[in-house]
Design an enzyme around this catalytic site. Structure first.
Site, short mmCIF file in Angstrom:
data_model
loop_
_atom_site.label_atom_id
_atom_site.label_comp_id
_atom_site.label_asym_id
_atom_site.label_seq_id
_atom_site.Cartn_x
_atom_site.Cartn_y
_atom_site.Cartn_z
N ASN A 10 0.88 -1.17 0.00
CA ASN A 10 0.00 0.00 0.00
C ASN A 10 0.92 1.23 0.00
OD1 ASN A 10 -1.48 2.31 0.91
ND2 ASN A 10 -3.10 0.95 1.65
N GLU A 37 -3.84 2.03 -2.93
CA GLU A 37 -3.95 3.46 -2.61
C GLU A 37 -3.04 4.31 -3.51
OE1 GLU A 37 -5.33 5.36 1.12
OE2 GLU A 37 -4.22 3.71 2.05
N ASP A 150 -4.27 -4.88 0.54
CA ASP A 150 -4.62 -4.32 1.84
C ASP A 150 -6.06 -4.73 2.14
OD1 ASP A 150 -5.29 -2.82 4.04
OD2 ASP A 150 -4.68 -0.90 3.21
N ASN A 152 -7.48 -4.55 5.15
CA ASN A 152 -8.02 -3.77 6.26
C ASN A 152 -8.73 -4.65 7.29
OD1 ASN A 152 -7.40 -0.95 6.26
ND2 ASN A 152 -8.55 -0.73 4.35
N ASP A 221 -2.12 -6.33 5.63
CA ASP A 221 -1.78 -6.62 4.24
C ASP A 221 -1.47 -8.10 4.12
OD1 ASP A 221 -1.37 -3.67 3.10
OD2 ASP A 221 -0.47 -3.78 5.09
N ASP A 250 2.66 4.56 5.33
CA ASP A 250 2.47 4.00 6.67
C ASP A 250 2.37 2.48 6.64
OD1 ASP A 250 0.06 4.25 5.34
OD2 ASP A 250 -0.94 5.42 6.90
#
Length: 281
Positions: A10, A37, A150, A152, A221, A250
């Site tokens: 990401n 992203e 990712d 989440n 991830d 991040d």
């Protein structure tokens, strides 16, 4: 046996962090890299810079938000699906599938879902339900597939620093962890957890409260493998040092190594499903 290195990262804004991305690609040289992203429209995707670095790409961008891409070194990814099926009204750029040699690579960016409960959390659960339906068709295809990105979601207490602090968060709520469990039940192998069954290993650290230095992270991830590829899994890990670089995302890249080699050719016979739009030129 030669190995194939596949990574997911990401990037949290490919325009702002292109130098970070290129440095990581040069240092680690993954054969295939999935990005999330992007936060840029299709026309601003840095295809020329990546090609100069040795990577061909397919991508599904979106202005300021979301966006996914699949890169291949010394090969040409052939797009076979753009967007997760199941809701024609969903305009988010969160899912991309491509062939790289004999492998099917599915790159995803699952919704965050916060605040929960609420409309964003409802969207996350609906998106996850659509993913489960489509992932089942991928498993049933009997083709070698890597489903990564990712997600989440922190699947277990082992995947989050101080789990008691995250009980109400959309990344850790029981409904989300159950959806991940149902996904794995189809036959997918969580590659990092397979190679690190009892280790606290993270892929994300917030920018605030000195989270990275304290190793107050999350594992969100993931790289999931169909049964045939799971048998060829040689190694898995996280490039944690990348997260510590100046102006980094991040997230840190997560990666696997398989005891297979991708054919250095485009899958010319790969066909797009009916109704799947082509990438704008």
């Amino acid at each position: 046996m030669p190995t194939l290195r596949i990574a997911t990262y990401n990037i949290n804004g490919i325009t702002a962090r292109l130098d970070n991305l290129l440095a990581w690609l040069k240092e680690t040289q993954p054969d295939i890299a999935c990005l999330q992203e992007l936060k840029c429209p299709d026309e601003r995707f840095p295809a020329a810079a990546l090609k100069k670095a040795g990577y061909n790409a397919v991508w599904h961008g979106q202005q300021s938000w979301n966006g996914v891409a699949i890169l291949a070194r010394g090969a040409t990814p052939v797009e076979i699906r753009r967007g997760l099926p199941g809701d024609s009204r969903d305009t988010h750029s969160r899912y991309l599938e491509a062939k790289v040699g004999d492998l099917t690579i599915a790159c995803l960016y699952l919704p965050n879902g916060n605040p929960a409960p609420g409309p964003k959390f409802d969207y996350k659960l609906m998106w996850f339900a659509r993913l489960i339906v489509h992932a089942k068709t991928l498993v049933k295809s009997k083709q070698p597939v890597i489903l990564c990105g990712d997600f989440n979601v922190m699947p277990t207490d082992l995947d989050v620093y101080k789990p008691e602090n995250w009980e109400g968060d959309a990344l850790f709520r029981p409904e989300v962890r159950e959806a991940y469990r149902l996904l794995l039940k189809q036959g997918w192998t969580d590659a990092i957890r397979k190679k690190h069954p009892k280790e606290r290993i993270y892929t994300f650290w917030k920018y605030w409260r000195n989270s990275f230095a304290r190793d107050a992270g999350l594992r969100i991830d993931h790289l999931l493998l169909t049964p045939d590829l799971a048998k060829k899994l040689k190694a898995a890990g996280v490039d944690k040092a990348t997260r510590g670089q100046p102006h980094s995302s991040d997230h840190a890249p997560a990666w696997i190594e398989l005891g297979v080699t991708a054919k250095k050719r485009a899958a010319k016979k790969a066909k797009k499903p009916a109704g799947t739009p082509r990438k704008p030129k």
